[in-house]
Write a protein that holds these residues in place. Structure first.
Motif, PDB file in Angstrom:
ATOM      1  N   UNK A 160     -58.609  33.727  -6.179  1.00 59.48           N
ATOM      2  CA  UNK A 160     -57.376  33.834  -6.945  1.00 59.48           C
ATOM      3  C   UNK A 160     -56.132  33.669  -6.072  1.00 59.48           C
ATOM      4  N   UNK A 161     -56.214  34.035  -4.811  1.00 59.22           N
ATOM      5  CA  UNK A 161     -55.072  33.833  -3.916  1.00 59.22           C
ATOM      6  C   UNK A 161     -54.765  32.349  -3.771  1.00 59.22           C
ATOM      7  N   UNK A 162     -55.793  31.550  -3.548  1.00 59.33           N
ATOM      8  CA  UNK A 162     -55.630  30.098  -3.467  1.00 59.33           C
ATOM      9  C   UNK A 162     -55.136  29.547  -4.799  1.00 59.33           C
ATOM     10  N   UNK A 163     -55.686  30.050  -5.896  1.00 62.98           N
ATOM     11  CA  UNK A 163     -55.315  29.571  -7.230  1.00 62.98           C
ATOM     12  C   UNK A 163     -53.834  29.813  -7.511  1.00 62.98           C
ATOM     13  N   UNK A 175     -50.983  15.159   1.369  1.00 61.27           N
ATOM     14  CA  UNK A 175     -51.077  16.202   0.335  1.00 61.27           C
ATOM     15  C   UNK A 175     -52.420  16.911   0.400  1.00 61.27           C
ATOM     16  N   UNK A 176     -53.493  16.160   0.640  1.00 59.18           N
ATOM     17  CA  UNK A 176     -54.830  16.747   0.684  1.00 59.18           C
ATOM     18  C   UNK A 176     -54.975  17.729   1.835  1.00 59.18           C
ATOM     19  N   UNK A 177     -54.520  17.353   3.027  1.00 53.51           N
ATOM     20  CA  UNK A 177     -54.708  18.261   4.164  1.00 53.51           C
ATOM     21  C   UNK A 177     -53.842  19.505   4.002  1.00 53.51           C
ATOM     22  N   UNK A 204     -53.825  25.369   3.068  1.00 51.27           N
ATOM     23  CA  UNK A 204     -53.661  26.542   2.198  1.00 51.27           C
ATOM     24  C   UNK A 204     -55.000  27.243   2.000  1.00 51.27           C
ATOM     25  N   UNK A 205     -56.039  26.456   1.792  1.00 51.92           N
ATOM     26  CA  UNK A 205     -57.369  27.026   1.577  1.00 51.92           C
ATOM     27  C   UNK A 205     -57.805  27.838   2.791  1.00 51.92           C
ATOM     28  N   UNK A 223     -59.013  32.669   3.296  1.00 50.90           N
ATOM     29  CA  UNK A 223     -60.345  33.195   3.555  1.00 50.90           C
ATOM     30  C   UNK A 223     -61.467  32.196   3.574  1.00 50.90           C
ATOM     31  N   UNK A 224     -61.174  30.900   3.445  1.00 50.84           N
ATOM     32  CA  UNK A 224     -62.199  29.857   3.519  1.00 50.84           C
ATOM     33  C   UNK A 224     -62.052  29.131   4.849  1.00 50.84           C
TER      34      UNK A 224
END
Length: 370
Positions: free
Chosen positions: A178-181, A283-285, A290-291, A295-296
């Motif tokens: 949810x943090x990433x979301x 944009x992808x990187x 962010x991911x 935690x990932x």
């Protein structure tokens, strides 16, 4: 905090493929880059070799060929300039070694001695978290894709062949991270704190729009034949994937994977930039940056300077992203000797070191032209 503790900090190999011996530090975001056939993938392959053998190691076996990568025989794995007759792989406190002498060279599977494995229980604990590996040879546009048939563990397939199936299975569930979301869906939230959880369907679509602003998709499952297919939509019109740019199909499994991984998970992607415009690569990187902050752990192999420069811009724009959050391994091959330069991106977006051949071709070309 628990997700940070589950991240890998170091991978070391001895007599493994092109490296007689080397240690690779890992960070929440780790980048491998360098010239062709220099050995960028070797550290990644050492991790894959252990992951695909978790069940085998439990019964003192080690197979060289598996669902993530196939090495061939021991002679194919052994360094051309070995230091001794053992192959060693270490991941943090875990250590594995096996003989690679003349009698073992033709073997595809080995029996491990008790003393040749240590720290395995802690490694198993870390590997119980979500894991996705997407190889460079990802599937392009298809009329349909196989169903994963797996409802327990995430399985997008190394080619991304099950990504749509996993998306369909989880699209109506709250996003795992949810943090990433909340970061990816910030435009929808208008700066307000969400009162309800963000769902996976919304997360995937909003994240894809950062790469392809007009992105819209519907996914249909054909239960009777265990396949899924998707259509991209524009207004009232639907378009088959083969009538849309290759880049969309290549990047979609990466975004789906990012959206369904739980904190504590590991995402490994080779050449994420394939078929993407430079602005889309950047944009992808930034999405993967962010991911990595939620935690990932993210490990990327790339040939793209837009990927590296995207990290630099992200660092400059995000105070919480520091040198400790990233590491770049620049791998070069000089006279059959591998050289690895460790580079970080600091909080101002500066590179802490430079290396010969480190994305300098554009400067060489411009100097020749002007």
């Amino acid at each position: 905090m628990l997700s940070v503790l589950s991240m890998f900090k170091n991978v070391a190999v001895k007599n493994f493929k092109c490296f007689p011996e080397h240690d690779f530090k890992l960070a929440p975001l780790t980048i491998f880059c360098g010239s062709n056939s220099a050995g960028k993938s070797t550290a990644i392959q050492s991790i894959l070799s252990v992951i695909q053998n978790v069940n085998n190691i439990d019964v003192q076996r080690f197979a060289l060929n598996g669902e993530l990568f196939s090495f061939g025989r021991v002679k194919d794995l052994l360094s051309h300039t070995p230091n001794g007759d053992k192959i060693e792989i270490s991941i943090d406190d875990f250590k594995l070694s096996f003989d690679a002498g003349p009698r073992q060279l033709e073997l595809k599977e080995l029996t491990l001695e008790n003393e040749s494995v240590s720290g395995f229980e802690e490694l198993k604990r870390k590997l119980s978290n979500d894991f996705v590996y997407l190889c460079a040879e990802r599937y392009g546009p298809r009329t349909s894709f196989e169903s994963s048939g797996n409802t327990e563990k995430i399985n997008v397939g190394i080619y991304g062949q099950y990504a749509l199936s996993e998306y369909k299975r989880m699209m109506e569930k709250p996003a795992q991270n949810q943090e990433f979301a909340r970061v990816m869906c910030a435009d929808l939230l208008n700066g307000e704190k969400p009162t309800e959880e963000i769902f996976t369907d919304v997360l995937v679509k909003e994240t894809m729009k950062r790469i392809c602003p007009s992105f819209s998709m519907k996914v249909v499952e054909a239960d009777e034949i265990d396949r899924v297919y998707n259509m991209y939509t524009s207004g009232l019109q639907s378009m088959r994937p083969n009538n849309v740019g290759f880049g969309v199909s290549y990047v979609l499994p990466i975004i789906i994977s990012a959206a369904i991984l739980k904190p504590g998970g590991l995402l490994i992607v080779e050449n994420p930039e394939v078929h993407l415009h430079p602005s889309a690569q950047s944009a992808l990187i930034k999405i993967l940056c962010e991911l990595s902050m939620t935690g990932i752990q993210v490990i990327v192999e790339t040939h793209s300077d837009h990927i590296v420069n995207g990290i630099r811009v992200f660092a400059k724009d995000n105070d919480m992203f520091s040198e400790e959050n990233n590491i770049i391994h620049s791998v070069s091959d000089r006279f059959e000797k591998r050289r690895i330069k460790e580079i970080h991106v600091d909080e101002d977006g500066n590179l802490t070191a430079l290396d010969a051949g480190f994305f300098d071709q554009i400067n060489k070309d411009l100097m020749r032209l002007f």
